[in-house]
Design a protein around this motif. Sequence first.
Motif, PDB file in Angstrom:
ATOM      1  N   GLY A  75     -15.642 -12.993   6.045  1.00  0.00           N
ATOM      2  CA  GLY A  75     -16.301 -12.188   6.941  1.00  0.00           C
ATOM      3  C   GLY A  75     -16.198 -10.692   6.638  1.00  0.00           C
ATOM      4  N   PHE A  76     -16.033 -10.220   5.676  1.00  0.00           N
ATOM      5  CA  PHE A  76     -15.942  -8.961   5.145  1.00  0.00           C
ATOM      6  C   PHE A  76     -17.223  -8.286   4.504  1.00  0.00           C
ATOM      7  CE2 PHE A  76     -11.622 -10.342   4.791  1.00  0.00           C
ATOM      8  CZ  PHE A  76     -10.834  -9.517   5.642  1.00  0.00           C
ATOM      9  N   ALA A  77     -17.635  -7.085   5.220  1.00  0.00           N
ATOM     10  CA  ALA A  77     -18.966  -6.629   4.929  1.00  0.00           C
ATOM     11  C   ALA A  77     -18.683  -5.879   3.485  1.00  0.00           C
ATOM     12  CB  ALA A  77     -19.482  -5.764   6.087  1.00  0.00           C
ATOM     13  N   THR A  78     -17.602  -5.038   3.407  1.00  0.00           N
ATOM     14  CA  THR A  78     -17.471  -4.270   2.077  1.00  0.00           C
ATOM     15  C   THR A  78     -16.169  -4.597   1.544  1.00  0.00           C
ATOM     16  OG1 THR A  78     -16.385  -2.362   3.534  1.00  0.00           O
ATOM     17  CG2 THR A  78     -18.945  -2.381   3.358  1.00  0.00           C
ATOM     18  N   GLU A  79     -16.170  -4.362   0.054  1.00  0.00           N
ATOM     19  CA  GLU A  79     -15.124  -4.855  -0.594  1.00  0.00           C
ATOM     20  C   GLU A  79     -14.003  -3.605  -0.285  1.00  0.00           C
ATOM     21  OE1 GLU A  79     -13.449  -5.456  -5.214  1.00  0.00           O
ATOM     22  OE2 GLU A  79     -15.513  -5.083  -4.765  1.00  0.00           O
ATOM     23  N   SER A  80     -14.527  -2.268  -0.060  1.00  0.00           N
ATOM     24  CA  SER A  80     -13.499  -1.223   0.475  1.00  0.00           C
ATOM     25  C   SER A  80     -12.794  -1.502   1.413  1.00  0.00           C
ATOM     26  CB  SER A  80     -14.137   0.018   0.291  1.00  0.00           C
ATOM     27  OG  SER A  80     -14.981   0.034   1.474  1.00  0.00           O
ATOM     28  N   TYR A  81     -13.424  -1.926   2.762  1.00  0.00           N
ATOM     29  CA  TYR A  81     -12.567  -2.153   3.845  1.00  0.00           C
ATOM     30  C   TYR A  81     -11.486  -3.527   3.634  1.00  0.00           C
ATOM     31  CZ  TYR A  81     -11.366  -3.684   8.553  1.00  0.00           C
ATOM     32  OH  TYR A  81     -10.634  -3.958   9.691  1.00  0.00           O
ATOM     33  N   PHE A  82     -12.090  -4.612   2.751  1.00  0.00           N
ATOM     34  CA  PHE A  82     -11.265  -5.688   2.579  1.00  0.00           C
ATOM     35  C   PHE A  82     -10.033  -5.307   1.979  1.00  0.00           C
ATOM     36  CE2 PHE A  82     -10.415  -8.974  -0.769  1.00  0.00           C
ATOM     37  CZ  PHE A  82      -9.629  -9.795  -0.190  1.00  0.00           C
ATOM     38  N   VAL A  83     -10.052  -4.387   0.694  1.00  0.00           N
ATOM     39  CA  VAL A  83      -8.916  -3.807   0.077  1.00  0.00           C
ATOM     40  C   VAL A  83      -8.120  -3.230   1.064  1.00  0.00           C
ATOM     41  CG1 VAL A  83      -8.224  -2.573  -1.905  1.00  0.00           C
ATOM     42  CG2 VAL A  83     -10.053  -4.056  -2.004  1.00  0.00           C
ATOM     43  N   GLN A  84      -8.671  -2.188   1.679  1.00  0.00           N
ATOM     44  CA  GLN A  84      -7.829  -1.607   2.689  1.00  0.00           C
ATOM     45  C   GLN A  84      -7.114  -2.424   3.555  1.00  0.00           C
ATOM     46  OE1 GLN A  84     -10.320   1.132   5.226  1.00  0.00           O
ATOM     47  NE2 GLN A  84      -8.662   1.670   6.397  1.00  0.00           N
ATOM     48  N   LEU A  85      -7.635  -3.256   4.195  1.00  0.00           N
ATOM     49  CA  LEU A  85      -7.090  -4.222   5.286  1.00  0.00           C
ATOM     50  C   LEU A  85      -5.887  -5.167   4.544  1.00  0.00           C
ATOM     51  CD1 LEU A  85      -6.776  -5.148   8.113  1.00  0.00           C
ATOM     52  CD2 LEU A  85      -8.682  -6.683   7.520  1.00  0.00           C
ATOM     53  N   PHE A  86      -6.188  -5.709   3.198  1.00  0.00           N
ATOM     54  CA  PHE A  86      -5.306  -6.171   2.582  1.00  0.00           C
ATOM     55  C   PHE A  86      -3.969  -5.692   2.132  1.00  0.00           C
ATOM     56  CE2 PHE A  86      -3.735  -8.754  -1.059  1.00  0.00           C
ATOM     57  CZ  PHE A  86      -4.103 -10.210  -0.864  1.00  0.00           C
ATOM     58  N   VAL A  87      -4.161  -4.455   1.681  1.00  0.00           N
ATOM     59  CA  VAL A  87      -2.916  -3.660   1.318  1.00  0.00           C
ATOM     60  C   VAL A  87      -2.039  -3.550   2.729  1.00  0.00           C
ATOM     61  CG1 VAL A  87      -2.117  -1.299   0.872  1.00  0.00           C
ATOM     62  CG2 VAL A  87      -3.978  -2.420  -0.329  1.00  0.00           C
ATOM     63  N   LYS A  88      -3.023  -3.135   3.937  1.00  0.00           N
ATOM     64  CA  LYS A  88      -2.128  -2.834   5.206  1.00  0.00           C
ATOM     65  C   LYS A  88      -1.458  -4.268   5.511  1.00  0.00           C
ATOM     66  CE  LYS A  88      -3.124  -1.867   9.975  1.00  0.00           C
ATOM     67  NZ  LYS A  88      -3.952  -1.571  10.982  1.00  0.00           N
ATOM     68  N   VAL A  89      -2.024  -5.424   5.340  1.00  0.00           N
ATOM     69  CA  VAL A  89      -1.376  -6.774   5.759  1.00  0.00           C
ATOM     70  C   VAL A  89      -0.482  -7.060   4.758  1.00  0.00           C
ATOM     71  CG1 VAL A  89      -1.828  -9.226   6.585  1.00  0.00           C
ATOM     72  CG2 VAL A  89      -3.234  -7.279   7.168  1.00  0.00           C
ATOM     73  N   LYS A  90      -0.674  -7.194   3.344  1.00  0.00           N
ATOM     74  CA  LYS A  90       0.065  -7.716   2.425  1.00  0.00           C
ATOM     75  C   LYS A  90       1.008  -6.866   1.736  1.00  0.00           C
ATOM     76  CE  LYS A  90      -0.692 -12.184   3.084  1.00  0.00           C
ATOM     77  NZ  LYS A  90       0.405 -13.018   3.406  1.00  0.00           N
ATOM     78  N   GLY A  91       0.716  -5.316   1.698  1.00  0.00           N
ATOM     79  CA  GLY A  91       1.394  -4.561   1.005  1.00  0.00           C
ATOM     80  C   GLY A  91       1.010  -4.242  -0.608  1.00  0.00           C
ATOM     81  N   CYS A  92       0.095  -5.205  -0.875  1.00  0.00           N
ATOM     82  CA  CYS A  92      -0.541  -4.710  -2.385  1.00  0.00           C
ATOM     83  C   CYS A  92      -2.038  -5.131  -2.200  1.00  0.00           C
ATOM     84  CB  CYS A  92       0.109  -5.827  -3.372  1.00  0.00           C
ATOM     85  SG  CYS A  92      -0.042  -7.754  -2.922  1.00  0.00           S
ATOM     86  N   THR A  93      -2.645  -4.786  -3.412  1.00  0.00           N
ATOM     87  CA  THR A  93      -4.011  -4.990  -3.716  1.00  0.00           C
ATOM     88  C   THR A  93      -4.537  -6.231  -3.834  1.00  0.00           C
ATOM     89  OG1 THR A  93      -4.210  -4.759  -5.806  1.00  0.00           O
ATOM     90  CG2 THR A  93      -4.503  -2.627  -4.512  1.00  0.00           C
ATOM     91  N   PRO A  94      -5.386  -6.867  -3.264  1.00  0.00           N
ATOM     92  CA  PRO A  94      -5.829  -8.266  -3.808  1.00  0.00           C
ATOM     93  C   PRO A  94      -5.900  -8.545  -5.567  1.00  0.00           C
ATOM     94  CG  PRO A  94      -7.633  -7.182  -2.355  1.00  0.00           C
ATOM     95  CD  PRO A  94      -6.664  -6.102  -2.645  1.00  0.00           C
ATOM     96  N   GLY A  95      -6.082  -7.652  -6.009  1.00  0.00           N
ATOM     97  CA  GLY A  95      -6.009  -7.694  -7.670  1.00  0.00           C
ATOM     98  C   GLY A  95      -4.602  -7.860  -8.114  1.00  0.00           C
ATOM     99  N   VAL A  96      -3.627  -7.250  -7.493  1.00  0.00           N
ATOM    100  CA  VAL A  96      -2.247  -7.395  -7.747  1.00  0.00           C
ATOM    101  C   VAL A  96      -1.753  -8.990  -7.348  1.00  0.00           C
ATOM    102  CG1 VAL A  96       0.110  -6.719  -7.245  1.00  0.00           C
ATOM    103  CG2 VAL A  96      -1.649  -4.863  -7.965  1.00  0.00           C
ATOM    104  N   TYR A  97      -2.401  -9.187  -6.031  1.00  0.00           N
ATOM    105  CA  TYR A  97      -2.033 -10.543  -5.516  1.00  0.00           C
ATOM    106  C   TYR A  97      -2.429 -11.506  -6.537  1.00  0.00           C
ATOM    107  CZ  TYR A  97      -1.576 -14.420  -2.181  1.00  0.00           C
ATOM    108  OH  TYR A  97      -1.008 -15.555  -1.583  1.00  0.00           O
TER     109      TYR A  97
END
Length: 103
Positions: A75-97
Amino acid sequence: ELREIIEWTEMNIGAKPTLSAAAEHFGYNRNYFCEKFKSSVGVSYTEYVNALRINKACEMIGQGISTAEVLRLCGFATESYFVQLFVKVKGCTPGVYRKSTHE
């Protein structure tokens, strides 16, 4: 009732359930629902939903699902928001994960 709210939220996570939609679904005023949820769970409904969405995204990333598909299904509209939220929750980018799950 909290269990029902959590189950409903998890079932509707791909549709990105909002605080207003959840409150309406369970017959509560938005502010009352927000206060009740936070006092019961310890985080706001929005924070809870975002953590669920990111955890679902992590599962999918671990399964090798493409980022575009993860965005759509979570349910993410943009990749930039997804990455921003991912970093906030997980502490790394989706690519690093993604790299860490395939090592």
